[in-house]
Design a protein around this motif. Structure first.
Motif, PDB file in Angstrom:
ATOM      1  N   TYR A 292       3.626   7.135  -6.122  1.00  0.00           N
ATOM      2  CA  TYR A 292       2.266   6.605  -6.192  1.00  0.00           C
ATOM      3  C   TYR A 292       1.399   7.306  -5.153  1.00  0.00           C
ATOM      4  N   PRO A 293       0.179   7.662  -5.422  1.00  0.00           N
ATOM      5  CA  PRO A 293      -0.618   7.324  -6.605  1.00  0.00           C
ATOM      6  C   PRO A 293      -0.520   8.348  -7.741  1.00  0.00           C
ATOM      7  N   ASN A 294       0.375   9.331  -7.638  1.00  0.00           N
ATOM      8  CA  ASN A 294       0.521  10.269  -8.761  1.00  0.00           C
ATOM      9  C   ASN A 294       1.120   9.546  -9.965  1.00  0.00           C
ATOM     10  N   ALA A 295       0.740  10.010 -11.153  1.00  0.00           N
ATOM     11  CA  ALA A 295       1.116   9.285 -12.379  1.00  0.00           C
ATOM     12  C   ALA A 295       2.624   9.152 -12.552  1.00  0.00           C
ATOM     13  N   GLU A 296       3.416  10.013 -11.903  1.00  0.00           N
ATOM     14  CA  GLU A 296       4.881   9.956 -12.086  1.00  0.00           C
ATOM     15  C   GLU A 296       5.463   8.573 -11.772  1.00  0.00           C
ATOM     16  N   PHE A 297       4.761   7.808 -10.912  1.00  0.00           N
ATOM     17  CA  PHE A 297       5.309   6.502 -10.531  1.00  0.00           C
ATOM     18  C   PHE A 297       5.443   5.572 -11.733  1.00  0.00           C
ATOM     19  N   LYS A 298       4.631   5.859 -12.764  1.00  0.00           N
ATOM     20  CA  LYS A 298       4.598   4.951 -13.929  1.00  0.00           C
ATOM     21  C   LYS A 298       5.917   4.938 -14.693  1.00  0.00           C
ATOM     22  N   SER A 299       6.717   6.001 -14.546  1.00  0.00           N
ATOM     23  CA  SER A 299       7.982   5.971 -15.289  1.00  0.00           C
ATOM     24  C   SER A 299       9.011   5.092 -14.568  1.00  0.00           C
ATOM     25  N   TRP A 300       8.709   4.660 -13.351  1.00  0.00           N
ATOM     26  CA  TRP A 300       9.648   3.783 -12.633  1.00  0.00           C
ATOM     27  C   TRP A 300       9.127   2.371 -12.463  1.00  0.00           C
ATOM     28  N   TRP A 301       7.854   2.194 -12.684  1.00  0.00           N
ATOM     29  CA  TRP A 301       7.274   0.876 -12.485  1.00  0.00           C
ATOM     30  C   TRP A 301       6.884   0.272 -13.805  1.00  0.00           C
ATOM     31  N   PRO A 302       7.191  -0.985 -14.108  1.00  0.00           N
ATOM     32  CA  PRO A 302       7.773  -2.011 -13.244  1.00  0.00           C
ATOM     33  C   PRO A 302       9.275  -2.219 -13.451  1.00  0.00           C
ATOM     34  N   ALA A 303      10.025  -1.180 -13.845  1.00  0.00           N
ATOM     35  CA  ALA A 303      11.470  -1.368 -14.058  1.00  0.00           C
ATOM     36  C   ALA A 303      12.175  -1.499 -12.709  1.00  0.00           C
ATOM     37  N   THR A 304      11.687  -2.434 -11.931  1.00  0.00           N
ATOM     38  CA  THR A 304      12.092  -2.508 -10.532  1.00  0.00           C
ATOM     39  C   THR A 304      12.807  -3.805 -10.219  1.00  0.00           C
ATOM     40  N   SER A 305      13.847  -3.707  -9.398  1.00  0.00           N
ATOM     41  CA  SER A 305      14.531  -4.903  -8.895  1.00  0.00           C
ATOM     42  C   SER A 305      14.454  -4.870  -7.371  1.00  0.00           C
ATOM     43  N   HIS A 306      13.757  -5.855  -6.813  1.00  0.00           N
ATOM     44  CA  HIS A 306      13.676  -5.966  -5.359  1.00  0.00           C
ATOM     45  C   HIS A 306      14.800  -6.884  -4.875  1.00  0.00           C
ATOM     46  N   ILE A 307      15.557  -6.439  -3.909  1.00  0.00           N
ATOM     47  CA  ILE A 307      16.577  -7.295  -3.289  1.00  0.00           C
ATOM     48  C   ILE A 307      16.000  -7.713  -1.942  1.00  0.00           C
ATOM     49  N   ILE A 308      15.932  -9.032  -1.720  1.00  0.00           N
ATOM     50  CA  ILE A 308      15.290  -9.507  -0.480  1.00  0.00           C
ATOM     51  C   ILE A 308      16.017 -10.729   0.075  1.00  0.00           C
ATOM     52  N   GLY A 309      15.828 -10.989   1.373  1.00  0.00           N
ATOM     53  CA  GLY A 309      16.342 -12.215   1.975  1.00  0.00           C
ATOM     54  C   GLY A 309      15.367 -13.355   1.723  1.00  0.00           C
ATOM     55  N   LYS A 310      15.875 -14.578   1.810  1.00  0.00           N
ATOM     56  CA  LYS A 310      15.054 -15.751   1.471  1.00  0.00           C
ATOM     57  C   LYS A 310      13.836 -15.911   2.384  1.00  0.00           C
ATOM     58  N   ASP A 311      13.913 -15.368   3.609  1.00  0.00           N
ATOM     59  CA  ASP A 311      12.799 -15.521   4.550  1.00  0.00           C
ATOM     60  C   ASP A 311      11.566 -14.726   4.145  1.00  0.00           C
ATOM     61  N   ILE A 312      11.731 -13.769   3.237  1.00  0.00           N
ATOM     62  CA  ILE A 312      10.562 -12.958   2.869  1.00  0.00           C
ATOM     63  C   ILE A 312      10.196 -13.136   1.391  1.00  0.00           C
ATOM     64  N   LEU A 313      10.577 -14.311   0.876  1.00  0.00           N
ATOM     65  CA  LEU A 313      10.317 -14.616  -0.534  1.00  0.00           C
ATOM     66  C   LEU A 313       8.815 -14.708  -0.827  1.00  0.00           C
ATOM     67  N   LYS A 314       8.087 -15.423   0.050  1.00  0.00           N
ATOM     68  CA  LYS A 314       6.649 -15.634  -0.203  1.00  0.00           C
ATOM     69  C   LYS A 314       5.910 -14.282  -0.298  1.00  0.00           C
ATOM     70  N   PHE A 315       6.290 -13.340   0.560  1.00  0.00           N
ATOM     71  CA  PHE A 315       5.611 -12.041   0.566  1.00  0.00           C
ATOM     72  C   PHE A 315       5.878 -11.271  -0.727  1.00  0.00           C
ATOM     73  N   HIS A 316       7.132 -11.411  -1.230  1.00  0.00           N
ATOM     74  CA  HIS A 316       7.494 -10.650  -2.429  1.00  0.00           C
ATOM     75  C   HIS A 316       7.167 -11.367  -3.732  1.00  0.00           C
ATOM     76  N   ALA A 317       7.150 -12.683  -3.699  1.00  0.00           N
ATOM     77  CA  ALA A 317       6.988 -13.411  -4.960  1.00  0.00           C
ATOM     78  C   ALA A 317       5.572 -13.931  -5.140  1.00  0.00           C
ATOM     79  N   ILE A 318       4.763 -13.900  -4.072  1.00  0.00           N
ATOM     80  CA  ILE A 318       3.375 -14.350  -4.214  1.00  0.00           C
ATOM     81  C   ILE A 318       2.414 -13.225  -3.833  1.00  0.00           C
ATOM     82  N   TYR A 319       2.476 -12.764  -2.592  1.00  0.00           N
ATOM     83  CA  TYR A 319       1.496 -11.752  -2.157  1.00  0.00           C
ATOM     84  C   TYR A 319       1.623 -10.461  -2.976  1.00  0.00           C
TER      85      TYR A 319
END
Ligand code: MSP
Length: 593
Positions: A292-319
């Motif tokens: 990003y911001p080059n168009a190539e990012f589009k072939s990977w987004w949104p086929a994305t899996s974020h692995i996160i700890g529970k303490d940073i859930l609000k940042f990843h699931a809301i913000y």
């Protein structure tokens, strides 16, 4: 205007996500292998870990986050023929007040601290076999370009405005807190100071003019996204928690700080007096990595899996999803959430002096041993307690005794003198249970074993999809126990290769046990890569035969030829996993009352 475009966007997102998930669903033949259709799949998958703060050296909790992502991405690579279709990123989060203050306390320039600690993480991950394809540092120029571009998009879409923010800020957690989330704690001199209710870290009152993001506009779109994608946040209880948060008011969010207060960060484009909020900066790392911001990012987004700890859930699931929707993009496909490691029941912290150093553990228990321990014992839904006796007990019983013992029993020269994969005799072990005849030797429990191991790859894949890697390992371990039972029941050491009556059955017992071991070795690759390699090499399984697509368990039983029958075993390279000595002095002893 925005509401409509968000709605349209969510509609599109829902449809494409559905078809992607369909393509991702594992399909197996009854013998436990992936179907041809699944093999041909070329969908992309992008796994991420959180990027780690560089204020202190890594501990086992950080390694656990990275290991979960590593195992998921390795498992995904084993499923498909194209490794090029999988990306896995990790890195370090180097800006913000927390790092600025840590550098000042250490008497270092921020760049010096960042270089030093980032290197620690890189070394640890290399030693631990974290197979990342990208390691990003937020101080890199490419990241600054991505963040400033992202900021520009939000601004151009009317989502940023200037306003006065007044409230509590927690530098340790890098977050703003409402009054209700702040409490008072007594200091050593009886004085009281304000702390975050959730983390216990000190907070301070701030009042400044900042750029504010119109987060409040995204409450309903986020609710629709989560309701339309019940698997977006896994395990389910975390999905539920986020929906509960969204039932409450969602205030706008300050996304910059005065540069005079926070200079260690990325300046707001066109306004050097403000620095971009570190969480907005950090979250964009997931886009920077894919170009990003080059168009190539589009072939990977949104086929994305974020692995996160529970303490940073609000940042990843809301913000984060709100920022993405605001920028006209889809939220990530999956967010996998895990709980924390405690030590003897306490949170790990420098001040308590109970931080467990992951490098010491890797040395002591071997890389594969410690990887196995963390992934076998770590339960995403609940916190897990660490102490050394637990590691020794688990590794000795499951890797050294059960798995190593099984391999030894089937390959030892005295039992398998020709050191080959013996032939399977369909008369001794007919595919139909219940047949009787003079040469039929298989019993009901043996059919139960075949059925358990045949369905194991699918079970394991389902557990990976549900982010329950410990359950996948539990299932493998249970099949190892069942296979040991099978060997014990038929005691091949009591059968005689010279006897025409015994020989076909002896070969069959070993053949079945070796086939089970081949499945276990293949399935353990994402968790214990070297140990699995040692096991599969000993069985004579070549590198191209180790994918899940090649995993046709016990084909002779299903009436197909077996490529391994008659093949020479690989060279003997010693014990699969040498037993650990429980009498050694350990890092952390369990508390006993
Ligand atoms: N920098 C942010 C993440 C930004 S991502 C855009 C951050 N960093 S962190 O270093 O504090 O935490 C990184 C990860 O380690 C988080 O997923 C966190 O939950 C995890 N862990 C930190 N302590 C942990 C344990 N004690 N146990 C398990 N995981 C832990 O947050």
């Amino acid at each position: 205007m925005l509401g409509k475009s968000v709605l349209r966007l969510l509609g599109r997102t829902g449809a494409s996500r559905l078809s992607l998930l369909e393509d991702f669903g594992p399909r197996y033949y009854s013998s436990g292998s992936l179907s041809a259709r699944d093999d041909a799949r070329d969908a992309r998958a992008y796994f991420t870990t959180p990027i780690f703060y560089v204020n202190a050296a890594p501990h086992i909790g950080h390694l656990y986050s990275a290991l979960l992502a590593d195992a998921l991405s390795r498992h995904r690579r084993l499923r498909g023929p194209s490794t090029a279709a999988t990306r896995f990123s990790t890195g370090t989060d180097e800006h913000g007040l927390k790092i600025q203050q840590a550098a000042a306390t250490a008497g270092l320039a921020p760049t010096e601290l960042c270089d030093r600690v980032s290197k620690h993480f890189q070394q640890l991950f290399q030693e631990a076999g974290i197979s990342c394809t990208d390691f990003i540092r937020t101080t890199e120029a490419r990241h600054r370009v991505a963040v400033q571009h992202f900021w520009g998009v939000l601004k151009s879409r009317g989502l940023l405005y200037k306003g006065v923010y007044e409230g509590w800020y927690c530098a340790s957690d890098e977050c703003f807190l409402p009054e209700a989330k702040v409490t008072r704690q007594l200091g050593p001199l009886g004085d009281s100071f304000p702390v975050s209710l959730e983390s216990g870290h000190p907070v301070s009152w701030t009042k400044e003019e900042n750029y504010i993001f119109r987060l409040s506009q995204f409450r309903e779109p986020l609710q629709r996204w989560l309701r339309g994608n019940p698997q977006a946040i896994t395990p389910e209880p975390f999905h539920h928690v986020v929906l509960q948060w969204l039932d409450e008011e969602l205030p706008d969010l300050s996304v910059s700080r005065r540069s005079s207060h926070l200079h260690w960060g990325i300046p707001v484009p066109g306004d050097d007096s403000q620095t971009i909020y570190v969480w907005l900066d950090a979250l964009v790392n997931y886009l920077t990595v894919i170009g990003y911001p080059n168009a190539e990012f589009k072939s990977w987004w949104p086929a994305t899996s974020h692995i996160i700890g529970k303490d940073i859930l609000k940042f990843h699931a809301i913000y984060w999803p709100a920022f993405l929707l605001g920028a006209g993009m889809s939220p990530p496909q999956r967010i996998y959430v895990h709980s924390h490691w405690t030590v003897c029941g306490q949170k790990m912290s420098k001040s308590l002096g109970n931080v467990v150093d992951p490098r010491t553990c890797l040395n002591r228990y071997t890389v594969d041993g410690f990887r196995y321990f963390l992934l076998r014992q770590g339960v995403p839904n609940w916190d897990c307690d660490y102490y050394d006796e637990k590691v020794v007990k688990l590794l000795n019983s499951e890797l050294a005794d059960a798995l190593g013992g099984l391999l030894n029993r089937c390959t030892a020269k005295r039992i398998n003198p020709s050191e080959t994969y013996p032939a399977f005799c369909t008369t001794c072990f007919p595919s139909e249970p219940g047949l009787v005849g003079p040469s039929v030797r298989a019993q009901a429990e043996d059919y139960a074993l075949v059925s358990s191991v045949a369905t194991l790859p699918k079970q394991v894949a389902d557990h990976y999809d549900n982010f329950q890697i410990y359950k996948a390992l539990e299932a493998v371990s249970s099949c190892v126990r069942q296979t040991n039972g099978f060997v014990q029941r038929h005691a091949p050491w009591k059968l005689n290769w010279e006897s025409p009556v015994d020989a076909p059955w002896l070969g069959t017992v070993l053949h079945v046990a070796l086939e089970c071991l081949r499945v276990f070795g293949t399935l353990l690759q994402p968790v214990t890569p070297s140990l699995a390699d040692k096991l599969l090499s000993r069985l004579g399984v070549s590198a191209s035969e180790r994918n899940l697509g090649e995993l046709y368990f016990l084909p002779r039983f299903y009436g197909h030829p077996c490529p391994f029958e008659g093949r020479r075993l690989g060279p003997e390279t010693g014990l699969l996993f040498p037993r650990l000595d429980p009498s050694r002095t350990w890092l952390v002893k369990a508390h006993r009352t």
